[in-house]
Motif scaffolding. Structure first.
Motif, short mmCIF file in Angstrom:
data_model
loop_
_atom_site.label_atom_id
_atom_site.label_comp_id
_atom_site.label_asym_id
_atom_site.label_seq_id
_atom_site.Cartn_x
_atom_site.Cartn_y
_atom_site.Cartn_z
N ASP A 136 9.48 10.68 -6.50
CA ASP A 136 8.14 11.27 -6.37
C ASP A 136 7.08 10.17 -6.49
O ASP A 136 6.07 10.19 -5.76
N ALA B 86 6.97 8.44 -3.30
CA ALA B 86 6.41 9.29 -2.25
C ALA B 86 4.88 9.39 -2.38
O ALA B 86 4.14 9.30 -1.40
N LEU B 87 4.40 9.57 -3.63
CA LEU B 87 2.95 9.71 -3.83
C LEU B 87 2.24 8.39 -3.54
O LEU B 87 1.14 8.37 -2.97
N ALA C 140 3.31 6.20 -1.45
CA ALA C 140 3.35 6.04 0.01
C ALA C 140 2.23 6.83 0.67
O ALA C 140 1.58 6.33 1.60
#
Lengths: 221, 221
Positions: free
Chosen positions: B177, B180-181, B183
């Motif tokens: 996560d 992902a955040l 990114a």
């Protein structure tokens, strides 16, 4: 004015004051003066500051929960983006009141305040599941939806502290954060992936989800 | 025992009880009995339950902040995964006490409790920045690191409520996560992307970041 009208007027006045300064700093005297009535008369309608604060909180919670309601039409990414815009409108309009509440304002720890905060989170959760067309989410999907709701809260709170990033960009990013967190969960969990795949088929090339993929591909290149 | 030893013993006893039941439900009588001393003697060391609770909270906060310390060696993903394991060890060991604190326990709203919670968040933030080798983060990167910390908190709290997902999987997911955040933020913000790109070069093919990419590619196929 009837009793109920006067109560609603005082709630409105309190919310306006809490939008500019933390509820801790707003006195009953100020609320009385802004409403054009005497301090004892305020106490006639609300026995103390906590009860007025809780009534204001209740109205704000209903207002906020309403903003999660979105017609079940069109692509999901666009729906979520409209919700995020209304959410940041609320945060923007209620700045100090919102911060005080979430960071530990006058009524925090009171069961009324906690129940109201939870009711807003639950309204957001129920709305999101209905848009995902899911009634009984797998444990992992429930976790990701609820934790994203808390991410949206904390992002809004951090944003209020200085407003150093344009809110329109954060609205888009939160929608894309949702997609990214769901993708991580789906990457680990077959049932979550199976539930979500059909939903993505309707996403248009110019929506926020496709925009994220385009941006990531270009970043990786 | 010296005064300080007795205080430390009582704090330890209280933390053990708070790990099994919410602090609201634990009485001074129980703490006295578990420590093998009389109730008045407890009050000799701590003037009231709040002061004992705050002392316990202080020790727990220091313990938790310590768990974010990680040597600056090896790939980033593996470092963050080790931190997440220690974080979930803590959450697992302190279940009801951790929930009570974060959801509004006895000392919530007390400035001591709020300051301790903030100090743990700040310790986590400072550690993460040091591993990213960044001193002055762009606003967007600060936001993403701080909001991920709050995501990890809310994920841990939600997990405690039923423990329906294996914690080892959540530890990996939280690391992913984070990626992902970050990114998503990097996809919108050149300075953030420029700061992070060099860090990813050292990530091995069997680390959690590469694992996410592999999983997502296979999901998309």
């Amino acid at each position: 004015m009837t009793v109920e009208e006067r109560r609603q007027q005082l709630i409105g006045v309190a919310l306006e004051l809490f939008a500019r300064r933390s509820p801790d700093e707003v006195s009953i005297d100020e609320i009385a003066s802004a409403a054009g009535i005497s301090r004892p008369l305020v106490y006639h309608y609300f026995p103390g500051k906590l009860s007025l604060y809780e009534a204001a909180l209740k109205r704000a919670a209903e207002d906020l929960a309403d903003r999660f309601r979105e017609p079940h039409e069109g692509p999901l990414g666009a729906r979520l983006l409209r919700v995020m815009r209304r959410y940041f409108d609320f945060v923007d309009d209620h700045g100090p009141g919102f911060s005080a509440l979430m960071r530990g304002g006058p009524a925090v720890g009171s069961s009324t305040a906690n129940a109201l905060i939870d009711s807003v989170r639950q309204a957001a959760y129920v709305q999101i599941l209905s848009h995902l067309r899911i009634e009984e989410p797998p444990a992992r999907l429930e976790l990701v939806v609820r934790s994203w709701i808390s991410l949206a809260e904390s992002t809004a709170l951090l944003w209020l502290d200085g407003r150093r990033v344009p809110r329109a960009e954060l609205e888009v990013q939160l929608v894309q954060d949702f997609a990214a967190l769901v993708a991580v969960a789906a990457a680990h969990d077959g049932p979550t992936a199976a539930l979500l795949k059909p939903l993505l088929r309707d996403e248009p090339g110019d929506g926020p989800f496709a925009d994220l993929v385009t941006r990531l591909v270009s970043l990786a290149a």
